[in-house]
Design an enzyme around this catalytic site. Structure first.
Site, short mmCIF file in Angstrom:
data_model
loop_
_atom_site.label_atom_id
_atom_site.label_comp_id
_atom_site.label_asym_id
_atom_site.label_seq_id
_atom_site.Cartn_x
_atom_site.Cartn_y
_atom_site.Cartn_z
N HIS A 114 2.06 7.74 1.28
CA HIS A 114 1.12 7.52 0.19
C HIS A 114 1.20 8.77 -0.68
O HIS A 114 1.25 9.88 -0.15
CB HIS A 114 -0.29 7.34 0.77
CG HIS A 114 -1.31 6.95 -0.24
ND1 HIS A 114 -1.81 7.83 -1.16
CD2 HIS A 114 -1.93 5.76 -0.48
CE1 HIS A 114 -2.69 7.21 -1.92
NE2 HIS A 114 -2.77 5.95 -1.53
N LEU A 141 -6.69 10.57 2.76
CA LEU A 141 -6.21 9.97 1.51
C LEU A 141 -7.20 10.11 0.36
O LEU A 141 -8.40 9.98 0.53
CB LEU A 141 -5.93 8.48 1.72
CG LEU A 141 -4.70 8.13 2.54
CD1 LEU A 141 -4.48 6.62 2.54
CD2 LEU A 141 -3.45 8.84 2.02
N HIS A 201 1.96 7.74 6.58
CA HIS A 201 0.96 7.00 7.34
C HIS A 201 1.48 5.88 8.23
O HIS A 201 0.71 5.34 9.00
CB HIS A 201 -0.21 6.55 6.48
CG HIS A 201 0.09 5.41 5.56
ND1 HIS A 201 -0.71 4.31 5.50
CD2 HIS A 201 1.07 5.24 4.69
CE1 HIS A 201 -0.23 3.49 4.59
NE2 HIS A 201 0.84 4.03 4.09
N ARG A 224 7.03 -1.39 5.42
CA ARG A 224 6.06 -2.37 5.93
C ARG A 224 5.22 -2.95 4.80
O ARG A 224 4.74 -2.23 3.93
CB ARG A 224 5.13 -1.69 6.94
CG ARG A 224 4.07 -2.59 7.52
CD ARG A 224 3.20 -1.83 8.50
NE ARG A 224 2.50 -0.73 7.88
CZ ARG A 224 1.31 -0.84 7.27
NH1 ARG A 224 0.70 -2.01 7.18
NH2 ARG A 224 0.73 0.22 6.74
#
Lengths: 587, 81
Positions: free
Chosen positions: A242, A252, A353, A398
């Site tokens: 991210h 985050l 992550h 993913r």
């Protein structure tokens, strides 16, 4: 020295979503099941999953498993195995309904059906328009799922070994897996858990990076244990990032901050995104922003004493806008970056992550390795599911919400495979005499080490090296140096020392044993990334900008022994559907 | 009386959570307040460690107020960590 031993039909290592779904299936089948967990089961990292469970229920409009399959294959940048993906997306709705019957508090529609939330990358009719497919329980889906599964396991009389750390796999001369050795933290004693079938559900290894959203327990224990007994790790070069995690903390900062007008600066105070994306600037897509940030850091324009982060400025928005439109951001920035964004910019860095790679399995959750010309020979009695496994449904990247789907579907599938195997193969196989030898040697080395290395320092070096050399945007010279460095660190990791030699609840010892696992995950990732000369999904190289299907449409297999790499074909043929042929991936 | 090493290690391990945000706050809390953890404060801290990650983060981040007056002091310390 004699080591105590206990016998079980099945041993499950890890009590997150995959482990608990599997153990439930096993216990309800009447088997004796031991579940080992370093922490209390409901403190597993599955609690952090917020997005939801991807499943084509069609509650919010027309949906089809074929469309979910297409989105997953495309998300994987065609590295996902299409048989495993078809299996997952077809099973997903059944697993969601099962969970509903277990009492999972899903959000509901007015007509009583499970509400489904929109999520990036999910589409109707093969990419035509967005579809709402994510089944959720507010923003705490993982939390609700873990608690639901834990309660069900208590009811099914699963035996939990809490604050036990699995240390090594026990394999006999034929290569069959006969359980694990494990450390009971409370006593410091080692035991052999002799199993007729063993499942790893040990989660990811995000702690190999200095900036990660992963909890401290995510040290890749299953990966280390597998690698040490000669089992390869698959596709470890693929890590999802991210762009804006708080530097040094990993927490985050939502993309909404840039949406509201926040922007990134380098150490000279330059708004550098203007150079990389003149039109969209800081609102360019995640990969463009992450790549620009990595380039700034690589070229010496990063801020901070190590020049390893960028600055996210939002003071110009004013305190009213920040408090009203970005609730919680000020609190997070103050808490984790020690800055008040009303006055000062937030130090940020692309943050890891999710780990797409792992222990190679087929869609039945059986661990598979190349043997005698078969690229996927089953390792008898050994299974893996969840983030530690590579089935591979996520391929090179993913799709959001598919991690919880993966846990449920493959946790259950692995358990079903184990049940079938145990029915056909009654009784325990004899343990080899040296079952605990590897573990005892490791502990004796650690206890006897003199003039050794500090666990904290070696861990820090692993994280710093992975972040700098194997980050979100990868440069050939950095990768080559990274391989050299990580090998040097691996050598240091063989000489770790702990001052506290006591037995009872010695956490320093546990952390040293975790480091043995971290270093294997790190080496696998660095070596696999250096070798893959293309850009695909989350693996983005500065010297090879495009995907190269002619040469690289294949899975990496890394072996600990000599950092050896092998490759195996991607399964392009689904179980029943038509193959989804590779094409350019645009959104 | 101060805690023994073993008791402290047990407490530290209970601060390993599923949620990174909680772990970071708990780590700082122990760094700042471990020496003064005894009696009611220690009992309150232990009670909070038994909360689920979700409940704990709601309290620490101020999304929820703490209804139990016995925990108020430690919640406030956690919020300031």
């Amino acid at each position: 020295m004699a080591v105590a031993r206990r016998n079980f039909d099945a041993v499950v290592v890890g009590a997150g979503g995959a482990g608990l779904r599997a153990s439930l299936q096993l216990a309800e089948a009447g088997l004796s099941v031991a579940v080992l967990s370093k922490v209390f089961p409901t403190r597993s990292h599955t609690v952090a999953a917020q997005g939801g469970i991807g499943a084509a229920l069609g509650n919010m409009g027309e949906d089809s498993w074929l469309w979910h399959m297409y989105d997953t294959v495309k998300g994987s940048d065609w590295l996902g195995d299409q048989d495993a993906i078809e299996f997952m997306v077809r099973e997903a709705p059944k697993l969601v309904y099962e969970l509903e019957h277990f009492g999972m508090p899903f959000d509901r529609n007015e007509n009583g059906t499970v509400y489904q939330r929109p999520f990036g990358g999910h589409s109707q009719n093969f990419g035509e328009r967005p579809v709402q497919r994510s089944c959720c329980a507010a923003d705490r889906t993982g939390h609700a799922m873990l608690h639901t599964l834990y309660q069900r396991n208590v009811r099914a009389r699963t035996q939990f070994f809490v604050e036990w750390m699995a240390l090594d796999l026990v394999r006999d001369a034929k290569g069959e897996v006969l359980g694990v050795t494990a450390l009971e933290m409370e006593t410091g004693e080692v035991m052999v858990l002799h199993a007729r079938a063993t499942l790893f559900a040990t989660g990811g290894a995000g702690r190999i990076f200095s900036s990660t959203t992963n909890a401290f327990i995510c040290t890749g224990d299953g990966l280390g244990m597998a690698a040490r007994v000669g089992i390869p790790l698959e596709d470890m070069e693929f890590w999802q990032f991210h762009p804006t995690g708080v530097a040094g903390a990993g927490v985050l900062i939502t993309e909404g901050v840039r949406g509201e007008g926040g922007y990134l600066l380098n150490k000279g105070g330059e708004r550098f995104m203007e150079r990389y994306a003149p039109n969209l600037k800081d609102l360019a897509s995640r990969d463009v922003v992450s790549r620009a940030m990595a380039t700034e850091i690589k070229e010496g324009r990063g801020a901070g004493p190590h020049g390893d982060y960028l600055l996210l400025k939002l003071d110009h928005l004013g305190p009213e806008v920040i408090d009203k439109r970005l609730p919680g951001i000020r609190e997070i920035a103050k808490k984790f970056a020690d800055v008040d964004p009303v006055k000062d910019p937030i130090p940020v860095v692309p943050t890891v992550h999710y780990m797409m790679g792992g222990i190679p399995t087929n869609y039945r959750g059986e661990v598979v390795v190349p043997q005698g010309g078969d690229p996927e020979a089953v390792v008898p009695r050994f299974y893996a599911a969840g983030e530690c496994a590579c089935a591979s449904v996520h391929g090179a990247n993913r799709l959001g919400t598919n991690s919880l789907t993966d846990l449920l579907v493959f946790g259950k599938a692995a358990a079903e495979s184990m049940i079938k195997f145990l029915q056909e193969n009654p009784g325990h196989k004899d343990l080899p005499k040296d079952a605990a030898e590897r573990t005892q040697a490791r502990l004796a080395r650690l206890d006897g080490q003199k003039n050794g290395e500090s666990v904290a320092e070696v861990g820090m070096e692993i994280r710093r090296t992975m972040q700098a050399h194997c980050g979100v945007f990868r440069f050939p010279d950095m990768l080559a140096k990274g391989v050299k460095k990580i090998r040097e660190i691996a050598d240091r990791a063989t000489r770790t020392q702990v001052k506290d030699k006591s037995r009872v609840f010695n956490t320093a010892r546990v952390e040293a044993l975790e480091l043995d696992n971290l270093i294997e995950a790190a080496r696998a990732s660095m070596v696999s990334a250096e070798a893959r000369r293309e850009s695909r999904g989350a693996h983005d190289r500065a010297d090879h900008h495009s995907r190269d299907d002619a040469n690289w449409l294949k899975h990496t297999l890394w072996y600990k022994d000599g950092d050896r790499l092998e490759y195996k074909p991607v399964h392009m043929k689904p179980l029943t559907a038509r193959s989804i042929e590779p094409k350019v991936r645009t959104y | 009386m101060n805690m023994t090493n073993v008791e402290m290690n047990r407490l530290r391990w209970s601060c390993r959570r599923g949620l990174l945000e909680n772990e970071l706050v708990l780590e700082r809390f122990l760094h700042a307040h471990a020496a003064s953890l005894e009696g009611e404060r220690l009992a309150a801290f232990r009670t909070l460690l038994d909360y689920s990650d979700d409940e704990l983060w709601s309290l620490v981040s101020g999304r929820r107020e703490c209804g139990d007056p016995a925990l108020g002091e430690v919640v406030e310390l956690l919020r300031n960590c």
